[in-house]
Design a protein around this motif. Structure first.
Motif, PDB file in Angstrom:
ATOM      1  N   THR A  47     -36.033  27.707  15.851  1.00 25.71           N
ATOM      2  CA  THR A  47     -34.851  26.937  16.223  1.00 25.71           C
ATOM      3  C   THR A  47     -34.960  25.538  15.640  1.00 25.71           C
ATOM      4  N   PHE A  48     -33.832  25.008  15.161  1.00 31.18           N
ATOM      5  CA  PHE A  48     -33.786  23.686  14.540  1.00 31.18           C
ATOM      6  C   PHE A  48     -33.020  22.729  15.460  1.00 31.18           C
ATOM      7  N   HIS A  49     -33.621  21.567  15.731  1.00 36.08           N
ATOM      8  CA  HIS A  49     -33.017  20.593  16.637  1.00 36.08           C
ATOM      9  C   HIS A  49     -32.805  19.274  15.909  1.00 36.08           C
ATOM     10  N   ALA A  50     -31.654  18.650  16.098  1.00 34.41           N
ATOM     11  CA  ALA A  50     -31.391  17.320  15.536  1.00 34.41           C
ATOM     12  C   ALA A  50     -30.084  16.800  16.132  1.00 34.41           C
ATOM     13  N   ARG A  51     -29.683  15.609  15.665  1.00 39.38           N
ATOM     14  CA  ARG A  51     -28.432  14.987  16.106  1.00 39.38           C
ATOM     15  C   ARG A  51     -27.731  14.391  14.893  1.00 39.38           C
ATOM     16  N   ALA A  52     -26.435  14.632  14.765  1.00 39.25           N
ATOM     17  CA  ALA A  52     -25.656  14.154  13.626  1.00 39.25           C
ATOM     18  C   ALA A  52     -24.950  12.852  13.977  1.00 39.25           C
ATOM     19  N   ILE A  53     -25.172  11.825  13.147  1.00 38.30           N
ATOM     20  CA  ILE A  53     -24.623  10.492  13.429  1.00 38.30           C
ATOM     21  C   ILE A  53     -23.970   9.910  12.191  1.00 38.30           C
ATOM     22  N   ASP A  54     -22.699   9.628  12.302  1.00 39.07           N
ATOM     23  CA  ASP A  54     -21.973   8.807  11.322  1.00 39.07           C
ATOM     24  C   ASP A  54     -20.819   8.179  12.096  1.00 39.07           C
ATOM     25  N   ALA A  79     -24.286  26.438  12.949  1.00 41.25           N
ATOM     26  CA  ALA A  79     -23.899  26.188  14.336  1.00 41.25           C
ATOM     27  C   ALA A  79     -22.929  25.016  14.327  1.00 41.25           C
ATOM     28  N   LEU A  80     -22.482  24.624  15.506  1.00 40.38           N
ATOM     29  CA  LEU A  80     -21.648  23.441  15.668  1.00 40.38           C
ATOM     30  C   LEU A  80     -22.421  22.367  16.431  1.00 40.38           C
ATOM     31  N   THR A  81     -22.035  21.106  16.245  1.00 40.46           N
ATOM     32  CA  THR A  81     -22.575  20.038  17.079  1.00 40.46           C
ATOM     33  C   THR A  81     -21.720  19.912  18.337  1.00 40.46           C
ATOM     34  N   ASP A  82     -22.347  19.446  19.423  1.00 37.58           N
ATOM     35  CA  ASP A  82     -21.589  19.247  20.649  1.00 37.58           C
ATOM     36  C   ASP A  82     -20.911  17.877  20.626  1.00 37.58           C
ATOM     37  N   ASN A  83     -20.323  17.481  21.729  1.00 35.79           N
ATOM     38  CA  ASN A  83     -19.551  16.234  21.754  1.00 35.79           C
ATOM     39  C   ASN A  83     -20.397  14.977  21.611  1.00 35.79           C
ATOM     40  N   HIS A  84     -21.719  15.106  21.693  1.00 34.35           N
ATOM     41  CA  HIS A  84     -22.604  13.965  21.493  1.00 34.35           C
ATOM     42  C   HIS A  84     -23.311  14.040  20.142  1.00 34.35           C
ATOM     43  N   ARG A  92     -29.318  14.065  26.039  1.00 36.42           N
ATOM     44  CA  ARG A  92     -28.656  13.254  27.071  1.00 36.42           C
ATOM     45  C   ARG A  92     -28.455  14.058  28.346  1.00 36.42           C
ATOM     46  N   THR A  93     -28.093  15.319  28.188  1.00 36.04           N
ATOM     47  CA  THR A  93     -27.786  16.149  29.352  1.00 36.04           C
ATOM     48  C   THR A  93     -28.878  17.164  29.663  1.00 36.04           C
ATOM     49  N   ASN A  94     -29.926  17.194  28.825  1.00 35.73           N
ATOM     50  CA  ASN A  94     -31.016  18.168  28.980  1.00 35.73           C
ATOM     51  C   ASN A  94     -30.487  19.595  28.972  1.00 35.73           C
ATOM     52  N   THR A  95     -29.556  19.873  28.045  1.00 40.32           N
ATOM     53  CA  THR A  95     -28.968  21.207  27.931  1.00 40.32           C
ATOM     54  C   THR A  95     -29.583  21.941  26.755  1.00 40.32           C
ATOM     55  N   ASP A  96     -30.147  23.111  27.024  1.00 38.52           N
ATOM     56  CA  ASP A  96     -30.743  23.943  25.973  1.00 38.52           C
ATOM     57  C   ASP A  96     -29.727  25.008  25.572  1.00 38.52           C
ATOM     58  N   TYR A  97     -29.088  24.806  24.424  1.00 39.07           N
ATOM     59  CA  TYR A  97     -28.054  25.731  23.979  1.00 39.07           C
ATOM     60  C   TYR A  97     -28.638  27.048  23.483  1.00 39.07           C
ATOM     61  N   CYS A  98     -29.925  27.063  23.184  1.00 35.13           N
ATOM     62  CA  CYS A  98     -30.544  28.277  22.668  1.00 35.13           C
ATOM     63  C   CYS A  98     -31.191  29.117  23.766  1.00 35.13           C
ATOM     64  N   ALA A  99     -31.126  28.631  25.003  1.00 39.06           N
ATOM     65  CA  ALA A  99     -31.658  29.405  26.117  1.00 39.06           C
ATOM     66  C   ALA A  99     -30.772  30.610  26.371  1.00 39.06           C
ATOM     67  N   GLU A 100     -31.328  31.597  27.000  1.00 39.29           N
ATOM     68  CA  GLU A 100     -30.540  32.788  27.326  1.00 39.29           C
ATOM     69  C   GLU A 100     -29.358  32.392  28.203  1.00 39.29           C
ATOM     70  N   GLY A 101     -28.167  32.790  27.791  1.00 41.67           N
ATOM     71  CA  GLY A 101     -26.968  32.432  28.519  1.00 41.67           C
ATOM     72  C   GLY A 101     -26.404  31.084  28.125  1.00 41.67           C
ATOM     73  N   GLY A 102     -27.030  30.401  27.141  1.00 41.52           N
ATOM     74  CA  GLY A 102     -26.545  29.104  26.709  1.00 41.52           C
ATOM     75  C   GLY A 102     -25.335  29.226  25.798  1.00 41.52           C
ATOM     76  N   LEU A 103     -24.774  28.084  25.419  1.00 46.39           N
ATOM     77  CA  LEU A 103     -23.621  28.060  24.520  1.00 46.39           C
ATOM     78  C   LEU A 103     -24.123  28.264  23.101  1.00 46.39           C
ATOM     79  N   ASN A 104     -24.149  29.526  22.678  1.00 46.55           N
ATOM     80  CA  ASN A 104     -24.769  29.899  21.422  1.00 46.55           C
ATOM     81  C   ASN A 104     -24.122  29.249  20.212  1.00 46.55           C
ATOM     82  N   GLN A 105     -22.858  28.802  20.334  1.00 45.87           N
ATOM     83  CA  GLN A 105     -22.201  28.200  19.173  1.00 45.87           C
ATOM     84  C   GLN A 105     -22.881  26.889  18.772  1.00 45.87           C
ATOM     85  N   TYR A 106     -23.629  26.272  19.694  1.00 42.47           N
ATOM     86  CA  TYR A 106     -24.337  25.030  19.395  1.00 42.47           C
ATOM     87  C   TYR A 106     -25.810  25.264  19.060  1.00 42.47           C
ATOM     88  N   CYS A 107     -26.231  26.504  18.947  1.00 41.62           N
ATOM     89  CA  CYS A 107     -27.636  26.846  18.698  1.00 41.62           C
ATOM     90  C   CYS A 107     -27.846  27.172  17.225  1.00 41.62           C
TER      91      CYS A 107
END
Length: 554
Positions: A47-54, A79-84, A92-107
């Motif tokens: 799994t690849f983790h990062a944050r997109a900023i511009d 994947a898509l980036t979330d609102n942050h 910020r929200t400690n949300t794991d999108y790649c966890a089982e049952g997570g929002l897979n579109q952000y994983c």
């Protein structure tokens, strides 16, 4: 090369020494979605983790560019980036999108060996500072993309992503150019740092990377200009231009940066580099279609001078609203200049800025108001908007009225419709919002029909102009009048943005991204809907849209 692309290349070359802008947007693509089904095998769990900023990028497409062609191919994880701006994990929200049952579109997960160096690309989506579509591409080269060691995908990381040269040497060049402070790293979030000049320089690199795809080699041998000495406001811009090999770094360079001739020389180098990769520019190379370049070179020279005044007028520790106002104004200047180099309002806008600064109270209340969340930046970018140089109410002209500013404050379990009726573009849609009480995100269903000469979501056919689709997805709020959507369509998930920007006798005025930049739609305000009223299929959607909007003729 099309004339628009040539003009943009010229804008990049000239803008790099003064006009900084945060992200704009992309029309997006229906070939956008989460991890392709082909990702399987022993490495499928990486799994690849990062944050997109511009400006933090919401709803942007992020993908692993495995063949390094700068394009999203069908086999590449995406994947898509979330609102942050996060993907895979939101710190910020400690949300794991790649966890089982997570929002897979952000994983973002792919069958790629552990610790293998990869290049991530980010494109499309929406800049959360401006709520405008992001039109560029950001890149990051790294093998360390673990959850607890957050990496950023920014204009700075983009400068080093597409080169095999030493990353530390390029980082040192960025520090020497004044883009980063000594000791700075590519993990620095300059948007949150509060350093206005440093942030501005980072945004100038955003323009360069956005319009040229690559920003050149930042490790050119050092050189000096005879007339550039000491920590002048423009020294960092000169160094960046020199390091990018767009200027020689010998002789003299006019200190005020307001010479069209000097900008023209940089433009010649940038345009030649963009159209003749790897070749040395002949001494007699001339700008093609010079008449098309001259206005934007002149405008940029003027804006550079204004940019200096703005930065000098900021307090030592600017407020978030002041920083946002500066970025938004720079975005307006960039968008208007790129769309129409001869835009007469650029001169008026510069005079308006000078009028604000002349009041003697910093940026002035009208300028600073551009940083408020109730500003519709699209209004200021629209070609018909007039920047009255003596006005002290420009911000008021772009203020979203209270009735629209809180239109989405209670959005859960409501429905609303939007429609567009123009000679070459017609569309109707009804949105059905669901979620937990008080939630800021949830599930959505949309009935939609659309026809357009240049739209990429045409749901009709010549045989049936009323053809409609029922699509589903996710919704999330950027604020109480800005809604981001991740809609499931053929090929994956497509990002959209919808803003309530005004009121009218029958409902609300909206700005909606539906295949290109934000366009003006109108419709109803959100209201509760009865259980069982959501159409169950395309046929039911067609009937519902005809009942609500009437027949759509060819």
């Amino acid at each position: 090369m099309k004339i628009r692309k040539q003009i943009l290349a010229g804008a990049v070359a000239s803008s790099m020494i003064g006009l900084a802008a945060c992200g704009g947007g992309s029309t997006g693509s229906q070939d956008v979605g989460t991890n392709p089904s082909g990702n399987s095998g022993p490495n499928s769990s990486r799994t690849f983790h990062a944050r997109a900023i511009d400006g933090y990028l919401a709803g942007a497409t992020v993908f692993v560019d495995q063949n390094l062609n700068g394009k999203l191919d069908a086999f590449e994880p995406r994947a898509l980036t979330d609102n942050h701006g996060y993907f895979s994990y939101n710190h910020r929200t400690n949300t794991d999108y790649c966890a089982e049952g997570g929002l897979n579109q952000y994983c973002l997960r792919g069958a790629i060996a552990a610790d293998t160096e990869v290049v991530l690309r980010v494109t499309g989506g929406y800049d959360t500072v401006t709520s405008l579509p992001f039109k560029g591409m950001l890149s990051l080269r790294s093998s360390d993309l673990k959850r607890d060691d957050l990496r950023l995908v920014t204009p700075l990381t983009s400068t080093v992503a597409d080169s095999s040269s030493n990353v530390q040497a390029k980082l040192d060049a960025l520090i020497a150019a004044g883009v980063l402070q000594p000791g700075g790293t590519l993990k620095d979030d300059l948007l949150a740092g509060g350093n206005a000049e440093q942030m501005s320089r980072a945004q100038l690199l955003a323009i360069i990377s956005r319009m040229t795809g690559e920003v050149g080699n930042l490790t050119q041998p050092p050189a000096t200009f005879a007339d550039v000495e000491g920590p002048t406001w423009a020294a960092g811009y000169i160094e960046a231009a020199k390091k990018l090999a767009l200027i020689d770094g010998v002789g003299t360079f006019e200190p005020a940066f307001t010479s069209v001739g000097s900008l023209e020389d940089i433009a010649r180098r940038a345009i030649f580099a963009a159209t003749n990769a790897g070749l040395v520019m002949p001494a007699d190379f001339q700008l093609p279609n010079y008449a098309a370049y001259q206005p934007i070179l002149q405008n940029t020279a003027d804006i550079i001078a204004v940019n200096k005044l703005v930065i000098d007028s900021l307090p030592p520790v600017p407020t978030p609203e002041e920083l946002k106002a500066v970025l938004r104004l720079q975005m307006v200047a960039a968008e208007r200049g790129f769309n129409n180099p001869a835009d007469s309002q650029l001169d008026n806008m510069a005079d308006w800025v000078r009028n604000q600064l002349a009041q003697g109270n910093g940026l002035g209340s009208d300028f600073t108001a551009l940083g408020g969340d109730n500003i519709d930046l699209s209004a200021l970018i629209a070609p018909g908007f007039n920047f009255d140089p003596s006005s002290n109410s420009i911000s008021a002209s772009a203020t979203i009225p209270a009735g629209a500013a809180t239109a989405f404050a209670s959005l859960v379990n409501t429905a609303f419709s939007v429609n567009l009726d123009k000679p070459h573009e017609r569309g109707d849609a009804v949105f059905f919002i669901s979620g937990a009480n008080g939630a800021r995100d949830g599930d959505i269903k949309v009935c939609v029909r659309y026809r357009g000469d240049d739209g990429d979501f045409d749901t009709t056919s010549s045989a049936d102009p009323n053809g409609a689709l029922l699509v589903s997805g996710r919704w999330s709020l950027l604020d109480d009048h800005t809604l981001t959507l991740g809609i499931n369509v053929a090929g994956g998930v497509r990002s959209m943005l919808l803003k309530a920007v005004g009121t009218n006798p029958s409902g609300l005025d909206y700005r909606f991204d539906f295949g290109k930049d934000l366009s003006s739609w109108s419709g109803s305000a959100p209201a509760g809907f009865a259980a069982g009223s959501v159409p169950a299929n395309d046929t039911a959607c067609k009937a519902a849209l005809i009942e609500r909007f009437g027949q759509m003729t060819t």
